[in-house]
Design a protein around this motif. Structure first.
Motif, PDB file in Angstrom:
ATOM      1  N   ASP B  67       0.961  -0.864   0.129  1.00  0.00           N
ATOM      2  CA  ASP B  67       0.276   0.090  -0.026  1.00  0.00           C
ATOM      3  C   ASP B  67       0.667   1.159   0.037  1.00  0.00           C
ATOM      4  O   ASP B  67       0.548   2.241  -0.388  1.00  0.00           O
ATOM      5  CB  ASP B  67      -0.892   0.424   1.502  1.00  0.00           C
ATOM      6  CG  ASP B  67      -2.219  -0.416   1.570  1.00  0.00           C
ATOM      7  OD1 ASP B  67      -2.200  -1.420  -0.182  1.00  0.00           O
ATOM      8  OD2 ASP B  67      -2.882  -1.066   1.987  1.00  0.00           O
ATOM      9  N   THR B  94      -2.427  11.025  -1.053  1.00  0.00           N
ATOM     10  CA  THR B  94      -2.072   9.652  -1.753  1.00  0.00           C
ATOM     11  C   THR B  94      -3.503   9.583  -1.065  1.00  0.00           C
ATOM     12  O   THR B  94      -4.473   9.541  -0.957  1.00  0.00           O
ATOM     13  CB  THR B  94      -0.857   8.830  -0.510  1.00  0.00           C
ATOM     14  OG1 THR B  94      -1.566   9.190   1.295  1.00  0.00           O
ATOM     15  CG2 THR B  94      -0.052  10.109   0.192  1.00  0.00           C
ATOM     16  N   SER B  95      -3.850   8.207  -1.438  1.00  0.00           N
ATOM     17  CA  SER B  95      -4.803   7.228  -1.424  1.00  0.00           C
ATOM     18  C   SER B  95      -4.464   6.820   0.330  1.00  0.00           C
ATOM     19  O   SER B  95      -5.576   5.633   0.202  1.00  0.00           O
ATOM     20  CB  SER B  95      -5.200   6.545  -2.302  1.00  0.00           C
ATOM     21  OG  SER B  95      -3.753   4.936  -2.336  1.00  0.00           O
ATOM     22  N   LEU B  96      -3.257   6.902   0.786  1.00  0.00           N
ATOM     23  CA  LEU B  96      -4.260   6.511   2.478  1.00  0.00           C
ATOM     24  C   LEU B  96      -4.938   7.366   3.344  1.00  0.00           C
ATOM     25  O   LEU B  96      -4.559   8.788   3.206  1.00  0.00           O
ATOM     26  CB  LEU B  96      -2.413   5.958   3.019  1.00  0.00           C
ATOM     27  CG  LEU B  96      -1.741   5.112   1.557  1.00  0.00           C
ATOM     28  CD1 LEU B  96       0.112   5.827   1.506  1.00  0.00           C
ATOM     29  CD2 LEU B  96      -1.971   4.138   1.845  1.00  0.00           C
ATOM     30  N   THR B 108      -3.788   2.274   6.526  1.00  0.00           N
ATOM     31  CA  THR B 108      -4.800   2.139   5.002  1.00  0.00           C
ATOM     32  C   THR B 108      -4.983   2.548   3.958  1.00  0.00           C
ATOM     33  O   THR B 108      -4.776   3.985   3.452  1.00  0.00           O
ATOM     34  CB  THR B 108      -6.021   1.046   5.607  1.00  0.00           C
ATOM     35  OG1 THR B 108      -6.679   1.956   6.286  1.00  0.00           O
ATOM     36  CG2 THR B 108      -5.634   0.219   6.430  1.00  0.00           C
ATOM     37  N   THR B 109      -5.795   1.811   3.102  1.00  0.00           N
ATOM     38  CA  THR B 109      -6.570   3.232   1.717  1.00  0.00           C
ATOM     39  C   THR B 109      -7.137   3.145   1.759  1.00  0.00           C
ATOM     40  O   THR B 109      -8.381   2.316   2.333  1.00  0.00           O
ATOM     41  CB  THR B 109      -5.987   1.422   0.624  1.00  0.00           C
ATOM     42  OG1 THR B 109      -6.672   0.602   1.197  1.00  0.00           O
ATOM     43  CG2 THR B 109      -4.331   1.476   0.334  1.00  0.00           C
ATOM     44  N   PRO B 113      -8.615   1.407  -3.504  1.00  0.00           N
ATOM     45  CA  PRO B 113      -8.005   2.293  -4.692  1.00  0.00           C
ATOM     46  C   PRO B 113      -7.995   1.053  -5.867  1.00  0.00           C
ATOM     47  O   PRO B 113      -8.116  -0.223  -5.566  1.00  0.00           O
ATOM     48  CB  PRO B 113      -6.690   2.485  -4.176  1.00  0.00           C
ATOM     49  CG  PRO B 113      -7.009   1.504  -2.953  1.00  0.00           C
ATOM     50  CD  PRO B 113      -8.031   1.216  -2.708  1.00  0.00           C
ATOM     51  N   THR B 119      -0.222   6.987  -7.437  1.00  0.00           N
ATOM     52  CA  THR B 119       0.131   8.202  -6.501  1.00  0.00           C
ATOM     53  C   THR B 119       1.127   8.483  -6.409  1.00  0.00           C
ATOM     54  O   THR B 119       2.173   7.656  -6.691  1.00  0.00           O
ATOM     55  CB  THR B 119      -0.524   7.094  -5.081  1.00  0.00           C
ATOM     56  OG1 THR B 119      -1.165   6.121  -4.643  1.00  0.00           O
ATOM     57  CG2 THR B 119      -0.372   8.296  -3.969  1.00  0.00           C
TER      58      THR B 119
END
Lengths: 329, 818
Positions: B67, B94-96, B108-109, B113, B119
């Protein structure tokens, strides 16, 4: 990189109690005891012996090294016949009142003395211990011998061919490495020609000089842990054996049997080179393996030695030509 | 009687561990917003950034490497700011996301995603594609899928798959404080060891030669040090390990029972770093860093152990009751890896492994000095055509050497054997659309096996140089598989692998009489000529269906072929074991396996649980004849019997993934049988590694800011062995005769291992970070049976003895990094 160095103080704290053995209680299945037949014929002077005993369901009967704990089978009919028509009916060998020559080396000479046989028996075990001895037959290489044993309603057969053994050129005691530690000891060595064009199996052993011309395979009880049958197959042997150590088989798990048995006494030694059939080789090899390993995780699954007695009896009847040499000192 | 005693002793331990594991502990969490720190990150990866925060705060981060792997190139400097602010900054764009659970911070995501979404921070997009391509390729099909979702186990299509990160392995309590990849796998359901304390694996009733051990995709034939007490891999040099039990993705083949895929770590591409550990049993040192910042990196790692020195200390050898002080037990291993970017679409990595062992211990074998070692070499080149299509081409070399020097005066020679393999392969990874992910590959492998060679140790020895014929073979394989999303709830993965195998000359093939006891004829095949060929098709299919959001059901089938047999003399794995490739007599072994399972997560992935059942049947498996003689035997086929095997079992796993304490309970009930023509009257009989019940508890928890505790407890019902049915005297010595092979069930083993790790106080100005690890193996000092033998030490009085490896074994290790 961060270059500062820190000295690392030694970390030595150890309470290690690794790898031990302890006794383990095991119950063997209750099965019917089996007959055990051991017999040999050779080109040496007879008599040759056959012994009949019974197996047991217990692992051991106790009593120490010289205690013959086997259940003897007496009163059996035992015959050995050869391929030239001779049949010898064996007689019980309750031999304490029989006489034989015992050999020794004194003042540069091999001499002998007539004595009662055998001196190793304690009073307790004199008598009929299941041994039978031949009366007339002589072993000759290249011939096949047949053993018949009849006891009660049961009959057992076995056949054995006597292969040729090469002559021993010479034999000598040599200082040799006797264990992994590098300890030195005296071991007998033999020199002989190995016929490369045929498949051969050998058994090497050494004896005290006392009974050197006799076949005499059963009159002595051997302290356990050491088994005098060391067998080799010729696959790895060169055309000329330029000094090969004669060793005893040692029980591999005995923590006290660290050293190979080596000659420490000053007696003269007789070295014997016996020829084996593949059958006899496989049997002794399997016996030897039992001394080395018995179901250890690092060994193959143990199995019964492949005997040659028909009728579900254990043991081996074999014939062997023995070439021998004395090492006098 | 014994059982009652056993149960009495087990219950308190069990209750203790279960209670500790599942009690809701009172958290002593600190507030993220009130913990103020200074931070200075220079071109760091997110992984490094989080590690920095972890080092100077009481918080522990929990995330999936995949991740956060995409986030790097972070330049960030702040004085006296709360940790919460820093995390918000770092994870912005970010996608976190992060979430605090006690002292743990879960990264975590966000939602789901897509796997291809890239990213970027300070990175060009094409390069991240490559990064991702490599992740996708280097990791496994299912792992890639797994990274899509947080609900990992329920969404994966594969059955019987586990993955352990190196961190989780390092957190387990292990013998000698030495983290061990293979021993940690033994704590998972369906995976057992045949003898306590050793690294060999028996997976779902298979033998230990049926496991494919891959290190950076190169096969390792003897993955053990010290006769199996340590695995051959240094965890400091590794990234993670995956195991597939029985049903593999199509890219794997060549073994029946499992694939253990071990990946080496990439060197740090930003800063130089040295880590190491000094322990009683082994010491290790790793150096990593960039060659060219952010484009290429290296990693060098070594490990050395000399247990022989310890064993030879007189008070120890007295304790162990070995009569000699001449043990030689030592090993080393070296790992190296170099990774570099070639342009924007290509990436190259080269890795190598070298390991060597020598072993002599009076207690085990008093006549032979054994030496063995593995060498592997892998070159992998990844290329991204675009962000949907990747190709990975690689070349692997693997060699396993083993030798045995006899000390016996009458057998004064050294025996050698080797197995050498070269593999070239290439595969494509194509995300066709959001519903289909296609993988296809082709490769060739050539193998050379020396079954045995004897070399006299000196001129006057009573032996000559003898060598058995090398056995050469080649394999050509091709595979294709697709993972397809049929609906949002149903996924299916199907593929086929086809292999052509040829045993090659030069070789002499014998023809035998009816009982296979003597050769009657022979045929010579010149070099390069095909002696025997086989074709194998291995279909594999798995499907999963989601039931609700937290539950899934899976079903799978797979067929595997193995073109090699291990002629093993032991249940442990010894350098005297011989690998034999298939030929006219040794037919390839193959197995069919069915597995099905139900998987569930609870409380937002805090807990997960699964139950899996399997049935497998294998064919052309081998076992030795009674009293088989395989030493330098050119007629090996006459010493072996063939037959079939079957096994079935149920595996349960309950796991706590997050929070203060983590860990799992795994339980396996299994049965395994084989039927070999000529053994035990052709009846089904259990192999030595048939253990009915297997229970493992793994527990992990920080006690204070600096103290961490880990414990594991295992219970395993006894394996099987062969014992005599009676004894008899031959030539004055008592010998044994035997009944059924493996007819005796040994007593059960159980053991508790505990490890305490104490981190040194963090000092701002010091780069040196140290930790002390105290581990206690076999904490309640149980004498578990390792082997059983019967011996006549005193004449006429044979007794049974059990060998146990060790009583309580405490050790200390110091680990450092700077």
């Amino acid at each position: 990189m961060h270059t500062r160095c820190y000295s690392l103080t030694g970390i030595m704290l150890l309470l290690l109690t690794a790898g031990c053995t302890k006794e383990f209680n095991i119950e063997l299945d209750k099965t019917q005891p089996l007959f055990v037949i051991e017999g040999r014929i050779s080109n040496l002077t007879g008599p040759y012996y056959v012994r009949i005993t019974k197996s047991t369901n217990s692992l051991g009967l106790g009593g120490g090294p010289y205690n013959d704990s086997a259940e003897a089978v007496t009163g059996a009919l035992v015959t050995i016949s050869d391929d030239s028509g001779i049949t010898d009916t064996l007689i019980p060998a309750n031999s304490y009142n029989r006489y034989r020559y015992f050999y020794f080396y004194k003042n540069g000479k091999v001499d002998s003395i007539k004595e009662r046989l055998p001196p190793y028996y304690s009073d307790k075990y004199r008598g009929d211990r299941g041994y039978y001895e031949t009366t007339k037959i002589t072993g000759r290489p290249g011939h096949t011998y047949h053993l018949l044993v009849r006891t009660g309603n049961e009959e057992f057969h076995a056949s054995a061919y006597m292969p040729n053994a090469p002559e021993i050129d010479s034999a000598a005691l040599k200082e040799a490495t006797i264990n992994a530690k590098g300890d030195k000891g005296l071991l007998p060595f033999v020199w002989f020609k190995e016929p490369q064009n045929e498949k051969n199996y050998y058994l090497l052993m050494y004896n005290p000089i006392t009974d050197y011309p006799y076949d005499n395979s059963f009159n002595r009880f051997i302290p356990s842990g050491v088994y005098p049958f060391y067998v080799v197959d010729d696959a790895l042997l060169p055309p000329y054996i330029n000094g090969m150590a004669v060793q005893m088989m040692v029980n591999g798990h005995d923590p006290y049997s660290n050293n190979y048995p080596y000659i420490i006494y000053n007696d003269p030694v007789q070295v014997r080179l016996s020829s084996l059939t593949k059958e006899a080789y496989n049997f002794f090899k399997a016996l030897g393996r039992q001394l080395e390993d018995d179901g250890n995780a690092y060994r193959p699954a143990p199995s019964s030695p492949p005997g040659n007695i028909s009728g579900n009896a254990l043991g081996l009847f074999w014939a062997t030509q023995i070439s021998h040499k004395l090492i006098l000192r | 009687m014994y059982k009652q005693f056993l149960i009495k002793r087990m219950i308190p331990v069990l209750v203790f561990i279960v209670t500790v594991l599942f009690l809701n502990q009172k958290p002593y969490a600190q507030d993220l917003t009130k913990t103020i720190i200074n931070i200075d990150l220079k071109n760091a990866t997110l992984d490094e950034a989080l590690a920095t925060i972890q080092r100077i705060t009481p918080f522990k981060f929990n995330f999936k490497t995949a991740d956060i792997a995409q986030v790097n190139g972070i330049w960030y400097k702040k004085q006296r700011v709360p940790v919460s602010n820093i995390l918000t900054d770092l994870l912005a764009n970010t996608s976190l996301q992060y979430e605090q659970v006690g002292n743990y911070i879960l990264v975590t995501t966000i939602k789901k995603p897509l796997i291809h979404r890239v990213t970027i921070i300070n990175q060009e997009s094409s390069r991240n594609n490559i990064e991702e391509a490599t992740t996708g390729c280097a990791l496994l099909q299912s792992v890639t899928v797994a990274s899509v979702t947080t609900k990992k186990s329920i969404r994966k299509v594969t059955t019987g798959h586990h993955r352990l990160s190196i961190n989780s392995i390092k957190n387990m309590a292990m013998a000698g404080g030495e983290p061990d990849v293979l021993k940690s796998l033994q704590l998972l359901p369906g995976i057992q060891t045949s003898a306590e304390g050793t690294t060999n694996l028996s997976v779902r009733g298979g033998s230990y030669d049926q496991n494919l051990m891959l290190l950076d995709e190169a096969a390792v034939y003897n993955p053990t040090h010290t006769l199996g007490f340590f695995s051959a891999f240094n965890t400091d040099a590794l990234k993670d390990v995956s195991i597939y039990k029985g049903i593999f993705p199509a890219q794997y083949g060549g073994r029946l029972s499992s694939v253990v895929d071990i990946r080496m770590k990439e060197g740090n591409s930003v800063a130089q770093k040295v880590t190491g550990g000094i322990g009683l049993l082994a010491s290790r040192l790793t150096w990593e860093g960039p060659v060219k910042k952010e484009r290429s990196s290296f990693l060098l790692s070594g490990r050395y152990s000399n247990i022989g020195l310890l064993l030879n200390l007189s008070h120890i050898s007295n304790l162990i009751k070995i009569s000699s002080k001449d043990s030689k037990v030592a090993f080393y291993d070296l790992n190296a890896r170099f990774t570099t970017q070639l342009g924007n679409k290509d990436r190259l990595s080269i890795s190598a492994y070298l390991g060597h062992d020598k072993f002599f211990m009076h207690l085990i074998d008093k006549t032979n000095l054994m030496k063995w070692g593995n060498i592997t070499f892998s070159t992998q080149w990844n290329h991204a055509f675009n962000n949907r299509l990747f190709v990975n081409t690689s070349l692997h070399y693997s060699r396993y050497n083993y030798s045995n020097a006899s000390f016996r005066e009458s057998r004064d020679f050294t025996w050698h054997g080797h197995i050498q393999e070269m593999t070239a392969k290439t595969y494509f990874d194509w995300m066709i659309n959001s519903n289909n992910h296609l993988q296809a590959g082709v490769g060739i492998a050539v193998q050379d096996v020396l079954p045995g060679k004897v070399v006299p140790n000196n001129d006057s020895a009573a032996s000559k140089k003898v060598s058995l014929n090398n056995r050469r073979s080649a394999r050509l394989f091709v595979y294709v598989s697709n993972e397809q999303k049929i609906s949002s709830r149903i996924h299916i993965s199907y593929g086929i692998r086809a292999t052509g195998f040829a045993a090659l000359g030069d070789a002499v093939v014998y023809r035998y009489n009816e009982g296979m006891s003597a050769p009657i004829d022979s045929t010579y095949y010149p070099k390069g000529k095909i002696v025997q060929s086989y074709f194998a098709a291995e279909p594999r299919i798995t499907s999963s269906m989601l039931l609700g959001n937290n539950t899934s059901v899976k079903i799978s089938y797979g067929r595997n072929y193995q073109f090699q047999h291990l002629l093993t003399n032991s249940s442990v794995g010894l350098p005297t074991d011989m690998w034999i490739s298939a030929d006219s007599y040794f037919k390839p072994q193959y197995a069919n396996q069915f597995a099905t399972g139900v998987y569930k997560t609870f409380r937002n992935d805090l807990y997960e649980a699964s139950i899996e059942g399997y049935y497998r049947k294998s064919y052309n498996i081998i076992d030795f004849k009674d009293n088989a003689d395989v030493f330098m035997n050119a007629h090996m086929e006459t010493q072996v019997l063939t037959g079939e095997g079957k096994g079935y079992g149920i595996e349960l796993l309950a796991k706590k993934n997050k929070g203060q304490s983590t860990g799992w309970i795994s339980y396996t009930w299994s049965k395994s049988f084989r039927r070999i023509n000529g053994i035990n009257n052709n009846e089904w009989y259990p192999p030595t590694y048939d253990h009915r019940h297997n229970l493992s508890l793994v527990y992990n928890r920080p006690v204070t800011k600096r103290l961490h505790i880990a414990a594991s407890w295992v219970y395993r019902s006894g394996g099987r062995t062969t014992i005599p049915v009676g004894t008899y005297i031959y030539n004055g010595v008592r010998f044994f005769y035997y009944g059924k092979r493996n007819g005796y069930t040994l007593p059960a083993n159980h053991r508790l291992d505990i490890s305490l790790t104490w981190h040194e106080k963090f000092k701002k100005k010091r780069k040196w970070q140290g930790e002390w690890n105290i581990s206690v193996y076999n904490a309640y000092n149980r004498k578990n049976i390792f082997a059983l033998y019967i011996s006549e030490i005193v004449a006429n009085d044979a007794k049974a003895y059990q060998v146990y490896l060790t009583g309580i074994l405490p050790t200390i290790t110091y680990n450092f990094t700077f």
